[in-house]
Design a protein around this motif. Structure first.
Motif, PDB file in Angstrom:
ATOM      1  N   ASP A  31      12.162 -14.403  -3.423  1.00 27.23           N
ATOM      2  CA  ASP A  31      12.714 -13.084  -3.739  1.00 27.23           C
ATOM      3  C   ASP A  31      13.077 -12.957  -5.214  1.00 27.23           C
ATOM      4  N   ALA A  32      13.587 -14.017  -5.815  1.00 24.22           N
ATOM      5  CA  ALA A  32      13.982 -13.983  -7.227  1.00 24.22           C
ATOM      6  C   ALA A  32      12.774 -13.931  -8.163  1.00 24.22           C
ATOM      7  N   ALA A  33      11.624 -14.362  -7.678  1.00 23.76           N
ATOM      8  CA  ALA A  33      10.423 -14.430  -8.519  1.00 23.76           C
ATOM      9  C   ALA A  33       9.726 -13.094  -8.682  1.00 23.76           C
ATOM     10  N   GLU A  34      10.110 -12.113  -7.878  1.00 24.10           N
ATOM     11  CA  GLU A  34       9.406 -10.834  -7.933  1.00 24.10           C
ATOM     12  C   GLU A  34      10.368  -9.660  -7.841  1.00 24.10           C
ATOM     13  N   GLU A  35      10.035  -8.605  -8.565  1.00 21.12           N
ATOM     14  CA  GLU A  35      10.879  -7.420  -8.575  1.00 21.12           C
ATOM     15  C   GLU A  35      10.864  -6.714  -7.223  1.00 21.12           C
ATOM     16  N   ASP A 108       2.224 -13.598  -7.941  1.00 18.72           N
ATOM     17  CA  ASP A 108       0.876 -13.481  -8.499  1.00 18.72           C
ATOM     18  C   ASP A 108      -0.176 -13.672  -7.409  1.00 18.72           C
ATOM     19  N   VAL A 109      -0.018 -14.732  -6.645  1.00 19.85           N
ATOM     20  CA  VAL A 109      -0.983 -15.034  -5.591  1.00 19.85           C
ATOM     21  C   VAL A 109      -0.904 -13.989  -4.477  1.00 19.85           C
ATOM     22  N   SER A 110       0.295 -13.713  -4.020  1.00 20.35           N
ATOM     23  CA  SER A 110       0.501 -12.790  -2.902  1.00 20.35           C
ATOM     24  C   SER A 110      -0.061 -11.403  -3.169  1.00 20.35           C
ATOM     25  N   VAL A 111       0.308 -10.842  -4.291  1.00 17.61           N
ATOM     26  CA  VAL A 111      -0.132  -9.476  -4.613  1.00 17.61           C
ATOM     27  C   VAL A 111      -1.643  -9.410  -4.764  1.00 17.61           C
ATOM     28  N   ASN A 112      -2.203 -10.321  -5.515  1.00 15.37           N
ATOM     29  CA  ASN A 112      -3.647 -10.269  -5.766  1.00 15.37           C
ATOM     30  C   ASN A 112      -4.476 -10.537  -4.516  1.00 15.37           C
ATOM     31  N   ASP A 119      -9.910 -13.538  -4.904  1.00 23.28           N
ATOM     32  CA  ASP A 119     -10.182 -14.267  -3.679  1.00 23.28           C
ATOM     33  C   ASP A 119      -9.324 -15.526  -3.615  1.00 23.28           C
ATOM     34  N   PHE A 120      -9.106 -16.012  -2.416  1.00 22.73           N
ATOM     35  CA  PHE A 120      -8.354 -17.242  -2.200  1.00 22.73           C
ATOM     36  C   PHE A 120      -8.942 -18.380  -3.037  1.00 22.73           C
ATOM     37  N   ALA A 121     -10.261 -18.469  -3.050  1.00 23.03           N
ATOM     38  CA  ALA A 121     -10.931 -19.558  -3.761  1.00 23.03           C
ATOM     39  C   ALA A 121     -10.632 -19.548  -5.256  1.00 23.03           C
ATOM     40  N   GLU A 122     -10.451 -18.371  -5.836  1.00 20.76           N
ATOM     41  CA  GLU A 122     -10.156 -18.309  -7.268  1.00 20.76           C
ATOM     42  C   GLU A 122      -8.853 -19.030  -7.591  1.00 20.76           C
ATOM     43  N   TYR A 123      -7.890 -18.942  -6.710  1.00 22.52           N
ATOM     44  CA  TYR A 123      -6.632 -19.675  -6.898  1.00 22.52           C
ATOM     45  C   TYR A 123      -6.805 -21.147  -6.540  1.00 22.52           C
ATOM     46  N   ALA A 124      -7.439 -21.406  -5.406  1.00 18.49           N
ATOM     47  CA  ALA A 124      -7.615 -22.786  -4.951  1.00 18.49           C
ATOM     48  C   ALA A 124      -8.424 -23.609  -5.956  1.00 18.49           C
ATOM     49  N   ASP A 125      -9.328 -22.966  -6.666  1.00 16.69           N
ATOM     50  CA  ASP A 125     -10.139 -23.675  -7.660  1.00 16.69           C
ATOM     51  C   ASP A 125      -9.350 -24.010  -8.932  1.00 16.69           C
ATOM     52  N   GLU A 126      -8.146 -23.465  -9.075  1.00 13.08           N
ATOM     53  CA  GLU A 126      -7.336 -23.663 -10.282  1.00 13.08           C
ATOM     54  C   GLU A 126      -6.163 -24.626 -10.087  1.00 13.08           C
ATOM     55  N   THR A 130      -2.191 -32.352  -8.127  1.00 13.70           N
ATOM     56  CA  THR A 130      -1.387 -32.442  -6.902  1.00 13.70           C
ATOM     57  C   THR A 130      -1.793 -31.381  -5.884  1.00 13.70           C
ATOM     58  N   GLY A 131      -2.835 -30.605  -6.205  1.00 13.11           N
ATOM     59  CA  GLY A 131      -3.266 -29.544  -5.303  1.00 13.11           C
ATOM     60  C   GLY A 131      -2.404 -28.304  -5.392  1.00 13.11           C
ATOM     61  N   THR A 132      -1.712 -28.140  -6.538  1.00 15.38           N
ATOM     62  CA  THR A 132      -0.771 -27.042  -6.724  1.00 15.38           C
ATOM     63  C   THR A 132      -1.285 -26.051  -7.754  1.00 15.38           C
ATOM     64  N   TYR A 133      -1.218 -24.771  -7.406  1.00 20.27           N
ATOM     65  CA  TYR A 133      -1.568 -23.704  -8.343  1.00 20.27           C
ATOM     66  C   TYR A 133      -0.362 -23.460  -9.244  1.00 20.27           C
ATOM     67  N   ARG A 134      -0.599 -23.514 -10.557  1.00 20.40           N
ATOM     68  CA  ARG A 134       0.464 -23.304 -11.538  1.00 20.40           C
ATOM     69  C   ARG A 134       0.009 -22.312 -12.605  1.00 20.40           C
ATOM     70  N   GLY A 135      -0.706 -21.302 -12.179  1.00 14.97           N
ATOM     71  CA  GLY A 135      -1.218 -20.316 -13.112  1.00 14.97           C
ATOM     72  C   GLY A 135      -2.596 -20.711 -13.590  1.00 14.97           C
ATOM     73  N   PHE A 136      -3.319 -19.743 -14.099  1.00 16.84           N
ATOM     74  CA  PHE A 136      -4.660 -20.040 -14.592  1.00 16.84           C
ATOM     75  C   PHE A 136      -4.545 -20.843 -15.875  1.00 16.84           C
ATOM     76  N   GLY A 137      -5.240 -21.956 -15.907  1.00 15.05           N
ATOM     77  CA  GLY A 137      -5.174 -22.844 -17.051  1.00 15.05           C
ATOM     78  C   GLY A 137      -3.911 -23.685 -17.046  1.00 15.05           C
ATOM     79  N   GLY A 138      -3.246 -23.795 -15.889  1.00 12.80           N
ATOM     80  CA  GLY A 138      -2.042 -24.629 -15.788  1.00 12.80           C
ATOM     81  C   GLY A 138      -0.904 -24.120 -16.645  1.00 12.80           C
ATOM     82  N   GLU A 139      -0.673 -22.829 -16.625  1.00 10.47           N
ATOM     83  CA  GLU A 139       0.322 -22.183 -17.495  1.00 10.47           C
ATOM     84  C   GLU A 139       1.746 -22.678 -17.292  1.00 10.47           C
ATOM     85  N   ASP A 140       2.078 -23.178 -16.112  1.00 10.05           N
ATOM     86  CA  ASP A 140       3.448 -23.570 -15.801  1.00 10.05           C
ATOM     87  C   ASP A 140       3.866 -24.837 -16.495  1.00 10.05           C
TER      88      ASP A 140
END
Length: 140
Positions: A31-35, A108-112, A119-126, A130-140
């Motif tokens: 809840d804190a991560a999104e308006e 980011d993931v939920s809305v898109n 697509d799900f794969a666009e996130y899963a491919d990034e 550790t198998g964790t999505y942290r933004g495109f290009g590992g932004e986190d």
């Protein structure tokens, strides 16, 4: 064990019931991560210990109008992990494909995924090592 319909929101399904405080923390972080919340939180003991395979089986048996395309599972890893990484599960395009997503990246993931902008794969491919999505290009 039918999954609740997701409508315009992403289903966050509690699968681990050992720590209520951890569940509340996960919900609060999302809840804190999104308006504007895009999460539908489901804490129903009938989903305790649910597996990815059980979710896939349930979706395979669901009527077309009741299909859920993806779900975010709050499993034992989510509840015990310092980052509270949810398990994103693809139930449609590549059924059973998963990746982890920290609450910070949930909006980011939920809305898109919800508006089919990505697509799900666009996130899963990034994911990182550790198998964790942290933004495109590992932004986190």
């Amino acid at each position: 064990m039918a999954l609740p319909g997701e409508g315009e929101f992403s289903l966050v399904l509690r699968a681990d019931f050992r720590d209520d405080a951890a569940w509340r923390a996960v919900c609060a972080e999302i809840d804190a991560a999104e308006e504007y919340s895009t999460a539908t939180f489901v804490s129903d003991p009938r989903f305790a210990g649910v597996t990815v395979q059980a979710l896939l089986d349930e979706e395979a048996a669901a009527a077309e109008e009741d299909k859920v395309f993806h779900v975010f599972l709050a499993d034992a890893v989510t509840m015990t992990d310092a980052e509270h990484r949810l398990l994103a599960v693809d139930l449609a395009d590549e059924p059973g494909r998963t990746f982890r997503v920290p609450p910070r990246w949930f909006p980011d993931v939920s809305v898109n995924l919800g508006i089919a902008n990505m697509d799900f794969a666009e996130y899963a491919d990034e994911v990182d090592g550790t198998g964790t999505y942290r933004g495109f290009g590992g932004e986190d």
